[in-house]
Scaffold this motif. Structure first.
Motif, PDB file in Angstrom:
ATOM      1  N   ILE A   2       0.878  -1.125  -0.079  1.00 59.41           N
ATOM      2  CA  ILE A   2       0.369  -0.115  -0.127  1.00 59.41           C
ATOM      3  C   ILE A   2       0.889   1.237   0.073  1.00 59.41           C
ATOM      4  CG2 ILE A   2      -1.632   1.414   1.275  1.00 59.41           C
ATOM      5  CD1 ILE A   2      -2.678  -1.157   2.431  1.00 59.41           C
ATOM      6  N   ILE A   3       0.538   2.086  -0.983  1.00 63.08           N
ATOM      7  CA  ILE A   3       1.664   3.405  -1.081  1.00 63.08           C
ATOM      8  C   ILE A   3       1.188   4.354  -0.184  1.00 63.08           C
ATOM      9  CG2 ILE A   3       2.163   5.167  -2.788  1.00 63.08           C
ATOM     10  CD1 ILE A   3       3.038   2.553  -3.685  1.00 63.08           C
ATOM     11  N   LYS A   4       2.230   4.908   0.581  1.00 59.19           N
ATOM     12  CA  LYS A   4       1.778   5.952   1.573  1.00 59.19           C
ATOM     13  C   LYS A   4       3.131   6.978   1.384  1.00 59.19           C
ATOM     14  CE  LYS A   4       0.032   5.687   6.272  1.00 59.19           C
ATOM     15  NZ  LYS A   4      -0.053   5.008   7.512  1.00 59.19           N
ATOM     16  N   THR A   5       2.772   8.152   1.110  1.00 58.67           N
ATOM     17  CA  THR A   5       3.608   9.356   0.901  1.00 58.67           C
ATOM     18  C   THR A   5       3.394  10.356   1.773  1.00 58.67           C
ATOM     19  OG1 THR A   5       2.158  10.632  -0.610  1.00 58.67           O
ATOM     20  CG2 THR A   5       3.796   8.964  -1.548  1.00 58.67           C
ATOM     21  N   ALA A  30       0.160   9.245  -4.487  1.00 58.77           N
ATOM     22  CA  ALA A  30      -0.458   8.519  -3.715  1.00 58.77           C
ATOM     23  C   ALA A  30      -2.150   8.077  -4.183  1.00 58.77           C
ATOM     24  CB  ALA A  30      -0.441   9.281  -2.248  1.00 58.77           C
ATOM     25  N   LYS A  31      -2.578   9.091  -4.866  1.00 60.31           N
ATOM     26  CA  LYS A  31      -3.947   9.310  -5.295  1.00 60.31           C
ATOM     27  C   LYS A  31      -3.963   8.429  -6.631  1.00 60.31           C
ATOM     28  CE  LYS A  31      -5.719  11.655  -2.266  1.00 60.31           C
ATOM     29  NZ  LYS A  31      -6.616  11.175  -1.114  1.00 60.31           N
ATOM     30  N   ASN A  33      -2.063   5.850  -7.039  1.00 59.94           N
ATOM     31  CA  ASN A  33      -1.926   4.437  -6.580  1.00 59.94           C
ATOM     32  C   ASN A  33      -2.686   3.860  -5.396  1.00 59.94           C
ATOM     33  OD1 ASN A  33       0.760   3.481  -8.139  1.00 59.94           O
ATOM     34  ND2 ASN A  33       1.254   5.272  -7.630  1.00 59.94           N
ATOM     35  N   GLY A  35      -3.333   5.029  -2.795  1.00 60.16           N
ATOM     36  CA  GLY A  35      -2.522   5.153  -1.355  1.00 60.16           C
ATOM     37  C   GLY A  35      -3.126   6.345  -0.392  1.00 60.16           C
ATOM     38  N   SER A  36      -2.185   6.487   0.481  1.00 62.76           N
ATOM     39  CA  SER A  36      -2.636   7.415   1.515  1.00 62.76           C
ATOM     40  C   SER A  36      -1.389   8.571   1.594  1.00 62.76           C
ATOM     41  CB  SER A  36      -3.084   6.903   2.715  1.00 62.76           C
ATOM     42  OG  SER A  36      -2.016   6.229   3.164  1.00 62.76           O
ATOM     43  N   ASP A  69      -4.890  12.408   4.394  1.00 64.27           N
ATOM     44  CA  ASP A  69      -5.364  11.332   4.785  1.00 64.27           C
ATOM     45  C   ASP A  69      -5.185  11.326   6.312  1.00 64.27           C
ATOM     46  OD1 ASP A  69      -6.748  10.049   2.216  1.00 64.27           O
ATOM     47  OD2 ASP A  69      -4.552  10.087   1.656  1.00 64.27           O
ATOM     48  N   THR A 196       6.314   4.559   2.429  1.00 63.98           N
ATOM     49  CA  THR A 196       6.754   3.803   1.330  1.00 63.98           C
ATOM     50  C   THR A 196       7.476   4.396   0.388  1.00 63.98           C
ATOM     51  OG1 THR A 196       4.852   3.845  -0.042  1.00 63.98           O
ATOM     52  CG2 THR A 196       5.034   2.061   1.543  1.00 63.98           C
ATOM     53  N   HIS A 197       7.375   5.652   0.010  1.00 62.42           N
ATOM     54  CA  HIS A 197       7.816   6.657  -0.976  1.00 62.42           C
ATOM     55  C   HIS A 197       8.212   7.953  -0.671  1.00 62.42           C
ATOM     56  CE1 HIS A 197       6.214   3.098  -3.361  1.00 62.42           C
ATOM     57  NE2 HIS A 197       7.085   3.704  -4.287  1.00 62.42           N
TER      58      HIS A 197
END
Length: 472
Positions: A2-5, A30-31, A33, A35-36, A69, A196-197
């Motif tokens: 799960i992508i999280k920036t 994030a959007k 992918n 993610g949040s 988020d 994550t990124h």
């Protein structure tokens, strides 16, 4: 995965275009992918903290519709967490207390400079066992950086980057005042928050190997990095956070629309074919890290104005009518003393770059021109143009039906009579009735302003010329 920036600004200066680009890219990634996106305020640098900075950060992001988020989280509320990890690192000999004074460090710096060595801490306290008078002596905590091997990571924009550990310092992770430093806090925050990124400016590349070594030491997961290139002004100079920059909310005050500004910022380093116009939905759908350029991006206000003019032209008529109505109310302007709002909309629609330009042009119909504020006054209001204004005054006085056609015809007749081109007539006339050197077509302004005001202002301009040239 799960992508999280995250976007992690420090409240030490203006939130400028470079900061917003980092936030936008992180948010869009994030959007895109599913993610949040986290907002984190890095507020441990008390000395450089600027009042209202946090409020400006929040308001700037909200104005641009960049929502988060989670958060905002504040580093100042996480000091116990940082110190807990630092204390464990000291116990495990992953970090150590350094008692070196500023004078010792400066002396060491000078000695290294004289012999041409890379400036770094000489490691005096690295293996210190005799903590003499430690209770009475101030200290910092340093990370015990590996003294051999390499740090290698793959940047999503720049490819593989390698640093030698022997080139890195035993950086300070806790100051003498007990506050942990940026390079340490950011590692713990990203770990705890599951980032994550990490998308950030290229000025952070040199911080990355230091942070990776700390990450490895505490057993955290290394995030994926993407370092975007700098943004420069037209002279090629990097825009600074604290100097020579414009706070993002100033663009709002200057009449730019958030949609236009985001469209402009997303293109400062990212592209999608030849497409220029991107809605928010377009950005979320199309954005990726693969199309980000390594080259510096140049700020171009003309491009921003072009985009803003485009977005202004797409606003519904009723939106602009409501905007102008509210503008007049806020300024306590009686719209009964000037043109109808619908007429103002018709004349300014598709002609102005910003809302502020529209505001300024609306003032024309309600404020008496102040000639002394105009830089080019002597060029357009002088004894030579006085003759032009006199003839226009006489011609406009004789008009019985105040119409756009008759006004245009009258100006052309004066132009023929004096053997001057239209612009040579229009410039002094424009300045006389508006106090400005730029405006929509002058005939429209004259028509909407009404005969009574036009005659009054031309008279005022003639009097100004006489007084300015001491002819009474």
């Amino acid at each position: 995965m799960i992508i999280k920036t995250r976007f992690a600004p420090s409240p030490t200066g203006n939130l400028h275009i470079g900061s917003i680009r980092t936030a936008l890219y992180s948010w869009l990634f994030a959007k895109n992918n599913l993610g949040s996106f986290i907002l984190r305020i890095e507020d441990t640098d008390i000395k450089r903290y600027k009042e209202n900075s946090i409020e400006n950060i929040i308001n700037g992001l909200k104005w641009l519709n960049i929502d988060w988020d989670e958060g905002p989280y504040f580093q100042s509320k996480r000091i116990d967490r940082y110190n807990h990890i630092i204390n464990n690192m000291i116990k495990k000999k992953l970090a150590y207390k350094c008692y070196c004074s500023k004078e010792e460090l400066e002396k060491n710096k000078i000695e290294q400079t004289l012999i041409g060595k890379k400036i770094k801490y000489n490691g005096k306290c690295r293996n210190l066992t005799n903590f003499f008078n430690k209770d009475n002596k101030s200290f910092v905590v340093r990370f015990r950086n590996p003294d051999h091997g390499i740090v290698k990571f793959k940047d999503k924009i720049r490819g593989t980057i390698i640093f030698n550990n022997n080139e890195l310092d035993d950086l300070i992770i806790k100051r003498t005042d007990g506050i942990p430093t940026y390079n340490f806090c950011v590692v713990v925050d990203d770990w705890d928050m599951g980032i994550t990124h990490v998308i950030r400016g290229e000025e952070h590349i040199n911080n990355t190997p230091r942070q990776i070594n700390i990450i490895k030491a505490i057993g955290a997961r290394i995030p994926i990095y993407a370092h975007v290139s700098m943004i420069v002004n037209k002279s090629g100079e990097k825009i600074s956070k604290r100097f020579n920059n414009i706070d993002i909310l100033q663009y709002k005050k200057s009449g730019y629309l958030p949609e236009a500004l985001l469209n402009y910022i997303v293109r400062l380093g990212w592209s999608y074919g030849n497409q220029e116009i991107f809605s928010l939905n377009d950005m979320k759908k199309l954005f990726n890290l693969n199309n980000i350029s390594k080259s510096p991006s140049i700020l171009n206000v003309n491009k921003l104005n072009w985009l803003n003019k485009y977005y202004l032209s797409k606003l519904p008529k009723q939106y602009m009518i409501n905007y102008l109505t509210n503008f007049f109310k806020k300024k306590n302007i009686n719209i009964n003393n000037g043109p109808k709002i619908n007429d103002l909309y018709n004349i300014f629609h598709n002609r102005c770059n910003t809302l502020k330009e529209i505001n300024n042009l609306c003032y024309i119909f309600y404020n008496t021109p102040n000639y002394s504020k105009v830089n080019l006054i002597n060029k357009y209001l002088n004894l030579e143009t006085k003759e032009i204004l006199n003839k226009l005054l006489n011609k406009f006085t004789l008009i019985n039906i105040w119409s756009l056609l008759i006004i245009n015809t009258s100006i052309k007749e004066i132009s023929i009579e004096l053997n001057l081109n239209f612009s040579e007539i229009a410039m002094p006339l424009r300045l006389a009735i508006t106090g400005m050197v730029n405006s929509p077509p002058i005939a429209y302004i004259i028509y909407l302003m009404g005969q009574k005001k036009v005659l009054k202002y031309i008279n005022n301009a003639i009097k100004f010329i006489l007084i300015n040239n001491k002819h009474y």
